[in-house]
Design a protein around this motif. Structure first.
Motif, short mmCIF file in Angstrom:
data_model
loop_
_atom_site.label_atom_id
_atom_site.label_comp_id
_atom_site.label_asym_id
_atom_site.label_seq_id
_atom_site.Cartn_x
_atom_site.Cartn_y
_atom_site.Cartn_z
N ARG A 49 1.12 -1.13 0.27
CA ARG A 49 0.30 0.17 0.34
C ARG A 49 1.21 1.13 0.31
O ARG A 49 0.06 2.50 0.00
CB ARG A 49 -1.01 -0.03 1.04
CG ARG A 49 -1.72 -1.07 1.01
CD ARG A 49 -2.41 -1.26 -0.07
NE ARG A 49 -3.58 -0.71 -0.14
CZ ARG A 49 -5.04 -1.15 0.75
NH1 ARG A 49 -4.57 -2.13 0.49
NH2 ARG A 49 -5.84 -0.75 0.66
N GLY A 103 1.22 8.13 0.79
CA GLY A 103 1.48 9.32 -0.51
C GLY A 103 -0.02 9.95 -1.12
O GLY A 103 -0.60 10.05 -2.38
N LYS A 104 -1.13 10.51 0.45
CA LYS A 104 -2.15 11.14 -0.17
C LYS A 104 -1.99 12.76 0.43
O LYS A 104 -0.75 12.56 1.03
CB LYS A 104 -2.56 10.38 1.00
CG LYS A 104 -3.08 8.71 0.67
CD LYS A 104 -3.93 8.52 -0.30
CE LYS A 104 -4.29 7.53 -1.10
NZ LYS A 104 -5.42 6.74 -0.04
N ALA A 105 -2.86 13.35 -0.28
CA ALA A 105 -2.79 14.68 -0.22
C ALA A 105 -3.37 15.39 0.98
O ALA A 105 -2.40 16.08 1.19
CB ALA A 105 -3.88 15.12 -1.13
N GLY A 111 1.89 14.25 0.11
CA GLY A 111 2.62 13.38 -0.17
C GLY A 111 3.95 13.09 -0.84
O GLY A 111 3.58 12.76 -1.67
N GLU A 323 -6.47 5.88 3.61
CA GLU A 323 -6.64 4.90 3.03
C GLU A 323 -8.44 6.07 2.01
O GLU A 323 -8.41 6.04 1.18
CB GLU A 323 -7.60 3.74 3.13
CG GLU A 323 -6.20 2.68 3.14
CD GLU A 323 -6.34 1.33 3.11
OE1 GLU A 323 -6.17 0.27 2.95
OE2 GLU A 323 -7.14 1.05 3.87
N SER A 325 -8.12 8.99 2.40
CA SER A 325 -8.62 10.04 1.51
C SER A 325 -7.52 10.19 0.11
O SER A 325 -7.04 9.26 -0.28
CB SER A 325 -6.36 10.52 2.77
OG SER A 325 -6.80 11.00 3.84
N LEU A 327 -5.62 11.43 -3.37
CA LEU A 327 -4.24 10.93 -4.09
C LEU A 327 -3.95 12.86 -4.02
O LEU A 327 -4.87 13.12 -4.51
CB LEU A 327 -4.49 10.37 -5.31
CG LEU A 327 -4.07 8.86 -5.07
CD1 LEU A 327 -4.07 8.89 -6.11
CD2 LEU A 327 -2.85 8.48 -4.30
N GLU A 329 -3.63 15.26 -6.12
CA GLU A 329 -3.51 15.78 -8.09
C GLU A 329 -2.86 16.10 -8.53
O GLU A 329 -1.53 16.06 -8.27
CB GLU A 329 -4.68 17.47 -8.06
CG GLU A 329 -5.28 17.15 -7.37
CD GLU A 329 -7.57 16.76 -8.00
OE1 GLU A 329 -7.07 16.08 -9.28
OE2 GLU A 329 -8.24 16.24 -7.35
N GLU A 330 -2.47 15.40 -9.61
CA GLU A 330 -1.38 15.58 -10.64
C GLU A 330 -0.74 17.19 -10.65
O GLU A 330 0.16 17.23 -11.30
CB GLU A 330 -1.23 15.25 -12.51
CG GLU A 330 -0.67 14.21 -13.36
CD GLU A 330 -1.22 14.39 -14.42
OE1 GLU A 330 -2.17 12.82 -14.15
OE2 GLU A 330 -0.31 14.28 -15.18
#
Lengths: 357, 324
Positions: A49, A103-105, A111, A323, A325, A327, A329-330
């Motif tokens: 994960r 790796g979440k925002a 992240g 989980e 949260s 990601l 944004e690009e």
């Protein structure tokens, strides 16, 4: 064993006596929170994960919790890549730390930093640095700024025993001693620089901290399994830094239960299972402090189980938070590169900063 | 307007910023009591004392990193490197710490530091002391890179760099320290990311930064006098941020371009400019874009040959004539 310069303070004998019952419970809870946070993160790392490395702190908890518990509002912390313990000890939440691993925002660094790069400037926690020894000049610089601004604080700068052979560290020791900077370098000596033992990586006489002698810097070396002892000995250095702006080099002997990182395939090849078990069974900082608090009748075995259970629940809740949260944004990839651009200042109105065509 | 040397212009900028902001501190080897290895800081220690002018040991990784750490807490250190070549022993501090901590913290902190010093060849000191790392550092998102060509630009850009809230790599040139230009007596600032057309022309654009701008200006004079070619000279002034618009506007007007730099050609600033021009002004071009750079070897010591290794007006002229 050796403190070259004597402490100007008197707090060595009293620093632990000042702890209230609630303080002691909090300290134990903080160690449990670090242990359970990391064991939970390991479980989800192994489930795929999160990416990258995961350098676990388990076994060393009394060092981060003990030393950071001594700090006040003018004191600062900076460390290397094994940084989860220090992050939680300064008061960062499990949620923001776990989300960063995922790796979440919502992670402490949105992240963008990952396991090795946790930051919380609002808690005077300046990272989380990935290059071995690279944070040690920064620690001198934080102390430099405190002295420059006449702030009576100090900076605790942690490093591993593998970092002591980096040139930047020696340059930092020289600058800290030369400029009389209120920085305390804390070598968390877990015996191994990745897979290479202390004896195979460092030339020394009696200890690693003894190298401070060459810089006419105060130093001390002690075992870091007992949180009370960590507080006692570290407080001497903190007192010295705050009152006389003198640096100290501390070596705190400790042990990590897991490999250098989870990716350390040889974690049980360069040391024996017996050695690991001996530390877990006889030198575990959580067990030792639990025992002390039981003897002092600060809490009961049931209370400890409750603390442990709460730490596990908090860690599991942090996983759920991570989980759920989003990601980043690009478009976030290009934010947080330049302060002037992020803040859309006048200075950022001229020219191109990014070259993505 | 006073006639100031490039060195005096830098010194005046430092002096004014030290007086303006108590957090500005100049740190480096020989900057204080010795008055600066190249005398840029001459007199500043006498005027401002130990707190604002700080001599360091020869320890670039240490004091560059120390400056970065101090800047995270709000100081504005101006770190002098005796040579930018010496930055290579502090590369981890500059790239990973100054350049990346803002990003890795998700924007929680910033590093308002200036690292400045000479970055040039041409002084017969061999390869170790002749590096021109503007392309290396401009390749690192998070860092800014500035390279003034005149005293006027040096002062205005340094003052802006000190006030900037990001790490600025400020590249000077020892061969320019003693050169004089007119500099206003009143305060002025030059934004980063704003190129300057140093000579207006209609036939070809010569695009450069740092001392190569002066090489281009000399070449332009000769081209006008001897070949009836009217060259425009664009001084980038800052590499990152980069003023692409001024470059493209010039090329659209002249339809030809030569990019000139004292750095090495491979992955150089010129390579970036050629890419930008061909992409954004391809239809305006009447000829391939030319490049002039240092000859592609470590800096040679032998004085007459080092002159040949660096771009000179003649090489620029040859390239222009080849494209015309």
């Amino acid at each position: 064993m050796h403190t070259v310069l004597q402490s100007p303070g008197e707090s060595r004998s009293t620093i632990n006596e000042q702890l209230t019952k609630a303080d002691k419970i909090r300290l134990l809870r903080d160690m449990y929170r670090i242990r359970r946070f990391e064991q939970t993160s390991l479980k989800y790392y192994n489930l795929g994960r999160m990416g990258g490395f995961l350098h676990l702190y388990s076994g060393q908890e009394a060092v981060a919790v003990g030393t950071i518990s001594l700090l006040g509002e003018n004191d600062h912390v900076i460390t290397a890549y094994r940084d989860h313990g220090h992050a939680l000890a300064v008061g960062m939440s499990m949620n923001e730390c776990m989300a960063e691993l995922f790796g979440k925002a919502t992670g402490c660094s949105k992240g963008k930093g990952g396991s090795m790069h946790f930051f919380a400037p609002d808690k005077r926690y300046w990272g989380g640095h990935g290059i071995v020894g690279g944070q040690t000049p920064l620690g001198a610089g934080i102390a430099y700024a405190l002295k420059y601004k006449n702030i009576p604080g100090c900076c605790l700068c942690y490093l591993g025993d593998g970092a002591i052979n980096q040139g930047a560290f020696h340059e930092s020791l020289n600058l800290a001693a030369l400029f009389q900077l209120p920085v305390i370098y804390i070598i968390e000596n877990n015996g191994y620089s990745m897979g290479t033992s202390q004896k195979r990586s460092s030339a020394y006489k009696s200890s690693l901290a003894e190298r401070a002698e060459a810089y006419n810097m105060a130093w001390d070396v002690f075992i870091g399994e007992d949180l009370y002892e960590v507080r006692n000995r570290t407080n001497i250095a903190i007192d010295r830094a705050r009152k006389t702006q003198q640096p100290t080099l501390l070596e705190i002997q400790t042990y990590r239960y897991y490999g250098h990182s989870v990716a350390d395939a040889n974690a049980k090849k360069y040391r024996t299972s017996e050695e690991i078990d001996d530390y877990k069974n006889n030198h575990d900082p959580l067990q030792i402090f639990s025992k002390a608090l039981l003897q002092e009748e600060v809490l009961t075995q049931a209370d400890i189980q409750e603390i442990d259970k709460a730490a596990k629940e908090e860690a599991n809740a942090a996983v759920a938070f991570a989980e759920e949260s989003p990601l980043p944004e690009e478009s976030d990839i290009l934010n947080d590169v330049y302060w002037e651009v992020d803040n859309q200042t006048e200075a950022a109105k001229h020219g191109y900063y990014f070259f993505n065509n | 307007m006073a006639l100031l040397t490039y060195r005096e212009a830098l010194r005046t900028a430092l002096d004014e910023e030290i007086l303006r902001d108590e957090n500005v501190v100049v740190i480096g080897e020989e900057v204080a009591q010795y008055n600066g290895a190249y005398k840029v800081t001459e007199g500043l220690w006498a005027a401002h004392g130990d707190k604002r002018l700080v001599d360091t040991p020869i320890s670039e990784a240490g004091f560059v990193g120390m400056g970065i750490g101090a800047s995270m807490l709000g100081l504005r250190p101006v770190i002098e490197l005796m040579f930018w070549s010496f930055a290579y022993v502090a590369f981890d501090q500059i790239v990973n710490n100054a350049g990346c901590v803002r990003y890795m913290s998700g924007g929680l902190l910033n590093v308002p530091i200036v690292i400045r010093g000479p970055a040039n060849g041409g002084t017969n000191v061999g390869a170790t002391h002749s590096h021109t790392p503007e392309n290396l550092l401009a390749n690192m998102p998070g860092l800014k890179v500035v390279a003034p060509a005149t005293a006027y630009d040096a002062k205005g850009l340094l003052k802006t760099s000190i006030r900037d809230n990001d790490p600025v790599m400020f590249m000077e040139n020892t061969l320019l320290y003693g050169e004089k230009w007119e500099v206003p007596d009143t305060e002025y600032l030059i934004p980063l990311g704003q190129a300057d057309v140093k000579r207006v022309g209609r036939d070809i654009s010569l695009i450069a930064h740092g001392r190569a701008v002066l090489t281009c200006l000399k070449a332009a004079e000769l081209l006008a006098a001897e070949h009836d070619i009217d060259a425009e000279v664009v001084d980038l002034r800052s590499i990152r941020p980069l003023d692409e618009e001024t470059v493209i506007t010039s090329v659209r007007k002249t339809h030809r371009a030569v990019v000139v730099e004292e750095g090495k050609p491979f992955c150089g600033i010129g390579a970036q400019l050629v890419s930008t021009i061909q992409e954004k002004a391809f239809d305006d071009l009447d000829a391939p874009i030319g490049r002039v750079a240092s000859l592609d070897a470590p800096a040679i010591y032998s004085p007459p040959l080092e002159k040949r290794q660096l771009p000179d007006p003649q090489r620029v002229i040859e390239k222009v004539l080849h494209l015309s």
